[in-house]
Design a protein around this motif. Structure first.
Motif, short mmCIF file in Angstrom:
data_model
loop_
_atom_site.label_atom_id
_atom_site.label_comp_id
_atom_site.label_asym_id
_atom_site.label_seq_id
_atom_site.Cartn_x
_atom_site.Cartn_y
_atom_site.Cartn_z
N ARG A 89 0.81 -1.21 0.00
CA ARG A 89 0.00 0.00 0.00
C ARG A 89 0.85 1.26 0.00
O ARG A 89 0.44 2.27 -0.58
CB ARG A 89 -0.93 -0.01 1.22
CG ARG A 89 -2.03 -1.04 1.13
CD ARG A 89 -3.04 -0.90 2.26
NE ARG A 89 -2.52 -1.38 3.54
CZ ARG A 89 -2.13 -0.60 4.54
NH1 ARG A 89 -2.21 0.70 4.41
NH2 ARG A 89 -1.70 -1.11 5.67
N VAL A 90 2.00 1.20 0.67
CA VAL A 90 2.83 2.41 0.77
C VAL A 90 3.77 2.58 -0.41
O VAL A 90 4.28 3.68 -0.65
CB VAL A 90 3.63 2.43 2.09
CG1 VAL A 90 2.70 2.34 3.28
CG2 VAL A 90 4.66 1.31 2.13
N ALA A 91 4.01 1.49 -1.16
CA ALA A 91 4.99 1.57 -2.26
C ALA A 91 4.63 2.62 -3.30
O ALA A 91 5.49 3.41 -3.72
CB ALA A 91 5.17 0.20 -2.90
N PRO A 92 3.37 2.69 -3.78
CA PRO A 92 3.05 3.73 -4.77
C PRO A 92 3.23 5.15 -4.22
O PRO A 92 3.69 6.04 -4.94
CB PRO A 92 1.58 3.45 -5.12
CG PRO A 92 1.37 2.02 -4.78
CD PRO A 92 2.23 1.77 -3.58
N THR A 93 2.85 5.36 -2.97
CA THR A 93 3.03 6.69 -2.38
C THR A 93 4.50 7.05 -2.26
O THR A 93 4.91 8.17 -2.60
CB THR A 93 2.37 6.75 -0.98
OG1 THR A 93 1.01 6.32 -1.08
CG2 THR A 93 2.42 8.16 -0.42
N GLY A 229 14.76 3.71 5.06
CA GLY A 229 13.55 4.53 5.13
C GLY A 229 12.34 3.81 4.56
O GLY A 229 11.24 3.86 5.14
N LEU A 230 12.51 3.12 3.42
CA LEU A 230 11.38 2.42 2.81
C LEU A 230 10.92 1.25 3.67
O LEU A 230 9.71 1.01 3.84
CB LEU A 230 11.78 1.92 1.42
CG LEU A 230 10.67 1.30 0.57
CD1 LEU A 230 9.54 2.29 0.34
CD2 LEU A 230 11.22 0.79 -0.75
N LEU A 231 11.89 0.51 4.25
CA LEU A 231 11.53 -0.62 5.10
C LEU A 231 10.84 -0.16 6.39
O LEU A 231 9.90 -0.80 6.86
CB LEU A 231 12.78 -1.44 5.44
CG LEU A 231 13.41 -2.21 4.27
CD1 LEU A 231 14.71 -2.86 4.70
CD2 LEU A 231 12.44 -3.26 3.74
N LEU A 232 11.30 0.96 6.94
CA LEU A 232 10.64 1.50 8.13
C LEU A 232 9.21 1.93 7.80
O LEU A 232 8.29 1.77 8.62
CB LEU A 232 11.42 2.70 8.66
CG LEU A 232 12.72 2.40 9.43
CD1 LEU A 232 13.45 3.69 9.74
CD2 LEU A 232 12.41 1.64 10.72
N LEU A 233 9.02 2.46 6.61
CA LEU A 233 7.69 2.91 6.20
C LEU A 233 6.72 1.74 6.09
O LEU A 233 5.53 1.87 6.40
CB LEU A 233 7.78 3.66 4.88
CG LEU A 233 6.51 4.29 4.33
CD1 LEU A 233 5.95 5.32 5.32
CD2 LEU A 233 6.80 4.96 2.99
N GLY A 234 7.23 0.59 5.66
CA GLY A 234 6.35 -0.58 5.48
C GLY A 234 6.32 -1.51 6.65
O GLY A 234 5.55 -2.48 6.66
N ALA A 235 7.14 -1.26 7.69
CA ALA A 235 7.22 -2.17 8.83
C ALA A 235 6.00 -2.03 9.73
O ALA A 235 5.48 -0.93 9.93
CB ALA A 235 8.50 -1.90 9.62
N VAL A 236 5.59 -3.18 10.29
CA VAL A 236 4.46 -3.19 11.22
C VAL A 236 4.91 -3.74 12.58
O VAL A 236 4.64 -3.14 13.62
CB VAL A 236 3.30 -4.03 10.66
CG1 VAL A 236 2.16 -4.11 11.69
CG2 VAL A 236 2.80 -3.44 9.35
#
Length: 462
Positions: A89-93, A229-236
């Protein structure tokens, strides 16, 4: 589907606003300083890198603003209940933000290139690499900002990140360059290698470039930081957050031991092609460096006029004028204490002022006097110029023109009176004696004996 979402994000999200802010700010800063890079590709590349001091904080703030979007609209729980993983979900943004900030950065460079293309005759290949380092830097800043905005979805997060980013990128490297306590102004302790982890670089002269090894190591570090940064954005989960830090740690472990100390001075290397001479041989030879080839038509006339004045009054006068090929002292980490001396048939002049269009700015009529003063100078190593030596050079240059020394901006009236009296004392001598003294003074200068030049001043003059 992902491509469609990406296009929607590019049109409707804050990514477009962030890109416009970067484009307008970067273009305004560069176009207000065109005299510092006009006609020189490498200087433009370095200026683009120095802009990162301002652009990276903007990318951080823009990313933080986008990162708090879900919390602002209160859809976190709704999206968490869907089957799709968060990273999908966050990849396109994230992609939209990356495309936007990189496009804005490259557009700033292309706009400023309009002040380089018309006059530049030399394109260093390293220009592409130097500019390209800004790409992963801006992507990393944007994605880290998004991760921070997601973690702390407050209105104040974006401005705080902008301030923190400016301090880290702009002020910390400057503090690292502070002189040692009690040291002379020009003596700085070498900055640690960690300073080069910050991609903004300033302080290179026209004959230098950033070592390719340094640019590649910076790109490696910044790419690993962007991955974090990208991994932190997608981490849960906590385990995913801990794993997300791993790329940055590995990038730091690889890059930091290989980066040189000394900051920009340690990263800089002399470009051997930039210091090659380009000459006009339709008369007494006049040469400039390849980096300044566009200045040759502007300086040929004054240079040959100066050579003609020298030939009329000096035995064994210089027959060619050459722009200096020495790298500036402050730009070198280990300056050569004994630069090569030039031959008696050559007068070496400093690079003239470059105007906003990349041509030599000779409007103040300073260039001809500086050429005549250069006839009384020699490369004698790093040493300070005494006041009496400087005064004697001006009197000697005035003697070549046959006119008293021109008033110098900012000089006290009593100082100009000393110049005038020294000149009048010299020209009051018989012409043969004048020529004998000035020939002896020039021989002394070429042998680095400035006292023989000072001898032309009246006895007792300070």
């Amino acid at each position: 589907m992902t491509g469609r979402i990406l296009r929607i994000e590019l049109r409707r999200s804050a990514a477009l606003g962030t890109a416009l802010l970067i484009l307008v700010t970067g273009a305004a800063l560069l176009l207000s300083s065109t005299q510092f890079f006009a006609g020189r590709w490498m200087q433009l590349a370095v200026m683009a890198r120095s802009l990162l001091m301002v652009l990276l904080p903007l990318a951080l703030a823009g990313g933080a603003w986008m990162g708090r979007r879900d919390a602002r609209h209160r859809v976190n729980e709704l999206f968490a209940s869907t089957v799709r993983p968060r990273w999908q979900r966050v990849a396109p943004t994230a992609g939209a933000l990356a495309v936007s900030v990189v496009t804005a950065y490259l557009l700033v460079f292309l706009i400023a290139a309009g002040w380089v293309v018309p006059t530049s005759n030399y394109f260093p290949n390293a220009t592409i690499i130097v500019v390209a380092v800004g790409v992963p830097a801006l992507i990393a800043a944007g994605w880290l900002g998004m991760a921070a905005g997601r973690a702390v979805p407050r209105v104040i997060t974006a401005p705080v990140l902008a301030v923190v980013g400016f301090v880290l990128v702009g002020l910390v490297p400057e503090l690292a360059m502070a002189p040692d306590t009690g040291a002379e102004i020009a003596q700085f302790r070498p900055e640690p290698a960690a300073v080069l982890l910050v991609p903004a670089i300033t302080g290179l002269d026209d004959f230098q470039t950033i070592a390719t090894k340094v640019s590649l190591l910076q790109a490696l570090w910044l790419g690993s930081l962007a991955a974090t940064g990208l991994l932190l954005l997608g981490a849960v989960r906590r385990r995913a957050i801990a794993f997300a830090v791993l790329p940055a740690v590995l990038g730091l472990a690889v890059a930091l031991p290989l980066l040189p100390i000394g900051g920009a001075r340690g990263a800089a290397v002399v470009d051997p092609v930039a210091i090659e001479l380009v000459c006009d041989n339709d008369g007494p030879q006049v040469c400039v460096t390849r980096a300044h080839a566009a200045l040759l038509p502007d300086v040929v006339g004054p240079a040959r006029q100066a050579l003609g004045m020298m030939a009329a009054k000096l035995p064994n006068a210089p027959v060619r004028a050459v722009e200096t090929q020495q790298v500036t002292y402050w730009a070198r980490l280990d300056p050569d204490p004994a630069p090569a001396r030039h031959s008696a048939d050559t007068v070496v002049f400093d690079t003239p002022t470059i105007d906003r269009l990349g041509h030599a700015d000779l409007s103040d009529d300073y260039f001809l006097p500086s050429l005549l003063e250069a006839a009384w100078q020699q490369e004698c190593g790093e040493q300070s110029v005494r006041g009496d030596v400087y005064r004697a050079r001006m009197v000697a240059a005035a003697w070549l023109t046959g006119r008293p020394p021109a008033p110098q901006p900012g000089w006290a009236p009593e100082e100009m009176a000393l110049q005038e009296s020294a000149y009048q004392a010299l020209v009051s001598l018989p012409e043969a004696e004048q020529r004998r003294r000035m020939a002896a003074a020039r021989e002394g200068v070429l042998a680095c004996r400035d006292d023989e030049l000072v001898a032309i001043l009246p006895k007792g003059q300070p």
